[in-house]
Design a protein around this motif. Structure first.
Motif, PDB file in Angstrom:
ATOM      1  N   ALA A 364       0.843  -1.197   0.000  1.00  0.00           N
ATOM      2  CA  ALA A 364       0.000   0.000   0.000  1.00  0.00           C
ATOM      3  C   ALA A 364       0.872   1.238   0.000  1.00  0.00           C
ATOM      4  CB  ALA A 364      -0.922   0.005   1.216  1.00  0.00           C
ATOM      5  N   THR A 365       0.381   2.293  -0.646  1.00  0.00           N
ATOM      6  CA  THR A 365       1.086   3.573  -0.680  1.00  0.00           C
ATOM      7  C   THR A 365       0.573   4.450   0.449  1.00  0.00           C
ATOM      8  OG1 THR A 365       1.339   3.421  -3.082  1.00  0.00           O
ATOM      9  CG2 THR A 365       1.588   5.598  -2.090  1.00  0.00           C
ATOM     10  N   LYS A 366       1.480   4.900   1.294  1.00  0.00           N
ATOM     11  CA  LYS A 366       1.120   5.743   2.440  1.00  0.00           C
ATOM     12  C   LYS A 366       1.259   7.230   2.128  1.00  0.00           C
ATOM     13  CE  LYS A 366       0.719   4.465   6.301  1.00  0.00           C
ATOM     14  NZ  LYS A 366      -0.477   4.232   7.135  1.00  0.00           N
ATOM     15  N   GLU A 367       2.246   7.547   1.287  1.00  0.00           N
ATOM     16  CA  GLU A 367       2.525   8.963   1.025  1.00  0.00           C
ATOM     17  C   GLU A 367       3.341   9.116  -0.253  1.00  0.00           C
ATOM     18  OE1 GLU A 367       4.798  12.768   3.193  1.00  0.00           O
ATOM     19  OE2 GLU A 367       4.506  10.881   4.267  1.00  0.00           O
ATOM     20  N   PHE A 368       3.044  10.188  -1.007  1.00  0.00           N
ATOM     21  CA  PHE A 368       3.894  10.599  -2.118  1.00  0.00           C
ATOM     22  C   PHE A 368       4.882  11.627  -1.577  1.00  0.00           C
ATOM     23  CE2 PHE A 368      -0.177   9.532  -4.251  1.00  0.00           C
ATOM     24  CZ  PHE A 368       0.285   8.489  -5.045  1.00  0.00           C
ATOM     25  N   VAL A 369       6.156  11.412  -1.819  1.00  0.00           N
ATOM     26  CA  VAL A 369       7.208  12.264  -1.282  1.00  0.00           C
ATOM     27  C   VAL A 369       7.845  13.053  -2.414  1.00  0.00           C
ATOM     28  CG1 VAL A 369       9.396  12.306  -0.004  1.00  0.00           C
ATOM     29  CG2 VAL A 369       7.659  10.591   0.543  1.00  0.00           C
ATOM     30  N   GLY A 370       8.171  14.321  -2.156  1.00  0.00           N
ATOM     31  CA  GLY A 370       8.758  15.119  -3.214  1.00  0.00           C
ATOM     32  C   GLY A 370       9.669  16.206  -2.714  1.00  0.00           C
ATOM     33  N   GLU A 371      10.315  16.859  -3.670  1.00  0.00           N
ATOM     34  CA  GLU A 371      11.164  18.013  -3.397  1.00  0.00           C
ATOM     35  C   GLU A 371      10.819  19.114  -4.386  1.00  0.00           C
ATOM     36  OE1 GLU A 371      15.240  16.895  -3.624  1.00  0.00           O
ATOM     37  OE2 GLU A 371      15.135  15.449  -1.970  1.00  0.00           O
TER      38      GLU A 371
END
Length: 488
Positions: A364-371
């Motif tokens: 499962a995907t909990k969070e999309f992370v970015g910069e």
């Protein structure tokens, strides 16, 4: 049936594929269909099984033993007649249908099933080559006018049947070319769009009018649904101009994943990604195309749409492609005594998976992370399923690199504003509410407005769309004329 002892003498022969390095260089079809002698052998394998479960396994109830036998005997012209008697577009189903008929084949109880889909594919391709597929305009016109909203397989099937019954049919399509999700959704390497173009030309010769680039109603601001319309028409205008209206649009409201970081640049619905490539392949120019070149791509969703994203990403030249599935990995082979003749639960690998893809199950995907507003990775967790409930596995969290995430988790409903514009009542899933019984089939709560295909049943297979389009055409014909000679 074919040869009496054929199923004992001959093995199943699969259609071939062009080599992976070769087919990744283009978007054309790469399936190598059966030669005439191979199709004959496959037809010979059809058993004298008494009760052909394949007929009921097929949603359009193709008369499968009959066309198998005709191919075995070399009577290809009658084979296409039999095939067309139940299926308007076997070139679509022969390419992209998952073949529930083969799962239901009696031979599948303890052996490999008859290659029904490959035989269907061979029949229709031979029919086009020989010039046997011709327009069938109605001998007598009824003077009745029907509007069909949506030009996917349900709308096309209904329009063709209604035109052959003598009605004046106009098909409305919001995008610039007919075909619905067949045109802008199914990748060209699975089905080239020339197959749609040939059918559209046939239907135009039968009297069907196509009005493309016309939106019925309007989409809400910011909608992600593909819409290349240049004009619009209202529901009231259609109801005033036509004697009957059939709503036959696709299920285009994609299921979202509302987790932190969803708004990052690089997170897109599959149905933003796939239609753009279809449009480019058609020779059109498109600004800001979503590309996977050199990117680490994660496809969220393990179904056919996800598989299509995998194949397209590899053709773009992605650095890596990973596909997520929330459910646990299915068994490699089904429990046939338990499931036959129904559609079995088992691991299914597509040609796109074979081209390069890492598959992850129970994740499962909990969070999309970015910069700086751009996607750089996904926080994930492993899950377990017990008693039908999902729980996270403690300590299984990971951060996976990703430059592009494609949401391919299915569709929740058709485009609601289109249905609501007509005042049609919705069911609990957001589909147009209409039954399928013979007395009131496909009628909505609004006078002279009908619904079929994804618009009525929700996301489904192309073969179900064709079935519903054909049955809805009969219901509309009965409504207009009091009776109908169209098959149900």
């Amino acid at each position: 049936m074919g040869k009496v002892t054929g199923f004992l003498e001959y093995e199943r022969v699969e259609e071939g594929y062009a080599p992976v390095p070769q087919r990744l260089k283009h978007y054309k079809e790469f399936v190598i269909g059966l030669a005439a002698d191979q199709a004959k052998v496959q037809g010979a394998r059809c058993m004298d099984c008494g009760t052909p479960f394949c007929n009921n396994g097929c949603p359009v109830n193709n008369v499968i033993p009959d066309f198998n036998d005709l191919v075995y005997r070399g009577d290809w012209k009658n084979a296409i007649t039999v095939l067309h008697s139940t299926n308007n577009f076997p070139e679509f189903t022969g390419r992209i249908c998952p073949a529930p008929c083969e799962a239901a084949c009696t031979l599948n109880v303890n052996d490999d099933p008859v290659g029904i889909k490959s035989i269907e594919h061979a029949i229709i391709d031979r029919a086009w080559q020989e010039g046997w597929v011709k327009p069938q305009p109605a001998a007598v016109k009824t003077g009745k006018k029907v509007a069909v909203v949506g030009s996917g397989p349900a709308g096309l099937a209904a329009a063709q049947q209604l035109a052959r019954a003598g009605h004046a049919v106009t098909v409305f399509e919001k995008n610039d070319r007919a075909g619905g999700l067949l045109r802008y959704g199914i990748p060209d390497f699975k089905m080239e769009k020339s197959h749609i173009d040939r059918r559209v030309a046939q239907m135009e010769a039968e009297g069907v009018v196509f009005r493309t680039g016309v939106m019925v109603g309007e989409l809400p601001k910011g909608s992600k649904v593909t819409n290349w319309a240049k004009s619009s028409v209202t529901a009231d205008e259609l109801k005033a101009e036509f004697d009957a209206v059939l709503l036959a649009g696709g299920a285009e409201a994609s299921r979202d994943l509302p987790v932190p970081g969803r708004d990052l640049d690089g997170v897109h619905f599959a149905m933003e990604f796939l239609p753009q490539q279809n449009k480019i392949n058609a020779g059109d120019k498109l600004k800001g195309q979503i590309r996977a070149d050199g990117k680490h791509v994660i496809v969220i969703g393990g179904g056919d749409t996800g598989s299509d994203c995998v194949g397209t990403s590899n053709r773009h030249g992605a650095a890596s492609v990973t596909q997520f599935e929330l459910m646990p990995m299915p068994p490699e082979t089904e429990d046939k005594p338990l499931t036959w003749p129904y559609w079995p639960y088992k691991l299914r690998s597509s040609s796109s998976h074979e081209e390069g893809c890492q598959r992850e199950f129970a994740i499962a995907t909990k969070e999309f992370v970015g910069e700086k507003g751009k996607l750089t990775g996904l926080k994930t967790v492993r899950v377990e399923w017990k008693g039908g409930k999902m729980t996270e596995v403690p300590g299984s969290e990971q951060l996976l690199k990703a430059d592009l995430a494609l949401l391919a988790m299915g569709f929740v409903s058709p485009v609601a504003p289109v249905i609501e514009a007509f005042g049609v009542e919705l069911d609990m899933r957001g589909n147009a509410k209409a039954g399928t019984d013979a007395a009131n089939g496909y009628k909505t709560n609004v006078d002279k407005v009908f619904a079929a295909g994804d618009m009525r049943r929700g996301q489904s297979l192309v073969v179900w769309a064709i079935r519903e389009g054909r049955q809805a055409a009969r219901a509309v014909d009965e409504f207009l004329m009091g009776s109908s000679a169209l098959p149900r």
